[in-house]
Design an enzyme around this catalytic site. Structure first.
Site, PDB file in Angstrom:
ATOM      1  N   ASP A   1       3.559   0.104  -0.115  1.00  0.00           N
ATOM      2  CA  ASP A   1       4.923   0.270  -0.484  1.00  0.00           C
ATOM      3  C   ASP A   1       5.240   0.017  -2.118  1.00  0.00           C
ATOM      4  O   ASP A   1       5.271  -1.275  -2.735  1.00  0.00           O
ATOM      5  CB  ASP A   1       5.848  -0.458   0.149  1.00  0.00           C
ATOM      6  CG  ASP A   1       7.044   0.373  -0.726  1.00  0.00           C
ATOM      7  OD1 ASP A   1       7.003   1.300  -0.842  1.00  0.00           O
ATOM      8  OD2 ASP A   1       9.019  -0.236   0.461  1.00  0.00           O
TER       9      ASP A   1
ATOM     10  N   ASP B   1       2.941   6.819  -2.805  1.00  0.00           N
ATOM     11  CA  ASP B   1       4.130   5.542  -3.538  1.00  0.00           C
ATOM     12  C   ASP B   1       3.826   4.448  -2.553  1.00  0.00           C
ATOM     13  O   ASP B   1       4.654   3.295  -1.731  1.00  0.00           O
ATOM     14  CB  ASP B   1       5.677   5.287  -3.496  1.00  0.00           C
ATOM     15  CG  ASP B   1       6.336   6.026  -2.553  1.00  0.00           C
ATOM     16  OD1 ASP B   1       5.680   6.564  -1.534  1.00  0.00           O
ATOM     17  OD2 ASP B   1       7.711   5.877  -2.769  1.00  0.00           O
ATOM     18  N   GLU B   2       3.221   4.730  -1.070  1.00  0.00           N
ATOM     19  CA  GLU B   2       2.504   4.284  -0.287  1.00  0.00           C
ATOM     20  C   GLU B   2       1.123   4.649   0.739  1.00  0.00           C
ATOM     21  O   GLU B   2       0.598   5.590   0.840  1.00  0.00           O
ATOM     22  CB  GLU B   2       3.778   4.524   0.902  1.00  0.00           C
ATOM     23  CG  GLU B   2       3.538   5.522   1.830  1.00  0.00           C
ATOM     24  CD  GLU B   2       4.545   5.501   3.076  1.00  0.00           C
ATOM     25  OE1 GLU B   2       4.917   4.675   3.657  1.00  0.00           O
ATOM     26  OE2 GLU B   2       5.170   6.679   3.409  1.00  0.00           O
TER      27      GLU B   2
END
Length: 181
Positions: free
Chosen positions: A14, A110-111
């Site tokens: 994350d 973002d992940e």
């Protein structure tokens, strides 16, 4: 036990908030300061795309008008954002992740999910691989991330939320139901 399938080891990475992490990686003086990315800082037009924790504590949220963000957090540094830098960093993140596993899924900037099962690296444990990824993202790219390691994608994602802001939470076999509860 013979005939038993090996335990799955799914790592959730994350990088939230990714834009903030990239801005801070490029300008380390921004670390620890309120930071808002999005819109045109000169005219305060547009909307907030990303918010640091410091600005979030002042009430700033993604999707708000930039002028409202300025009223809520006047001390915040406003940045328009750099899509080319974000794309470059995203590619660099993927390269780091691929050193730990050939099975990488990036649902967003973002992940990521990595399969760190025994076929990823039979000589190293999933925890050791996760620690390596964590260290490499920080050392090579200056990016902070939180990590969750579990037997399922859902449990890994929940674990990474609990590991914020820069930790690694390992969910041992048998503990996933209590984590999800």
């Amino acid at each position: 036990m013979k005939g038993r399938a090996p335990r799955r080891s799914i790592l959730h990475v994350d990088l939230d908030p990714f834009f903030i992490s990239v801005e801070r990686s490029q300008a380390p003086a921004l670390r620890g300061r309120a930071l808002v990315v999005g819109g045109d800082p000169a005219s305060l037009t547009g909307v907030v795309a990303a918010v640091s924790e410091e600005a979030r504590q002042a009430g700033v949220r993604p999707g708000q008008p930039l002028a409202q963000a300025r009223r809520l957090c006047p001390e915040a540094e406003l940045r328009a954002g750099d899509l080319e830098a974000y794309a470059r960093f995203s590619n660099d993140v993927t390269a780091v992740l691929l050193t730990a596993s050939r099975r990488v899924e990036r649902p967003s900037a973002d992940e990521a999910f990595l399969d760190l099962g025994p076929e990823a690296d039979p000589d190293r444990s999933a925890v050791a691989l996760a620690e390596t990824v964590k260290d490499e993202l920080q050392r090579r790219l200056g990016l902070d991330a939180s990590f969750g390691l579990a037997g399922s994608r859902l449990a890994a994602r929940v674990a990474s939320r609990w590991a914020r802001p820069r930790g690694l939470l390992v969910v041992l076999p048998g503990y996933e139901p209590s984590l999800l509860a």
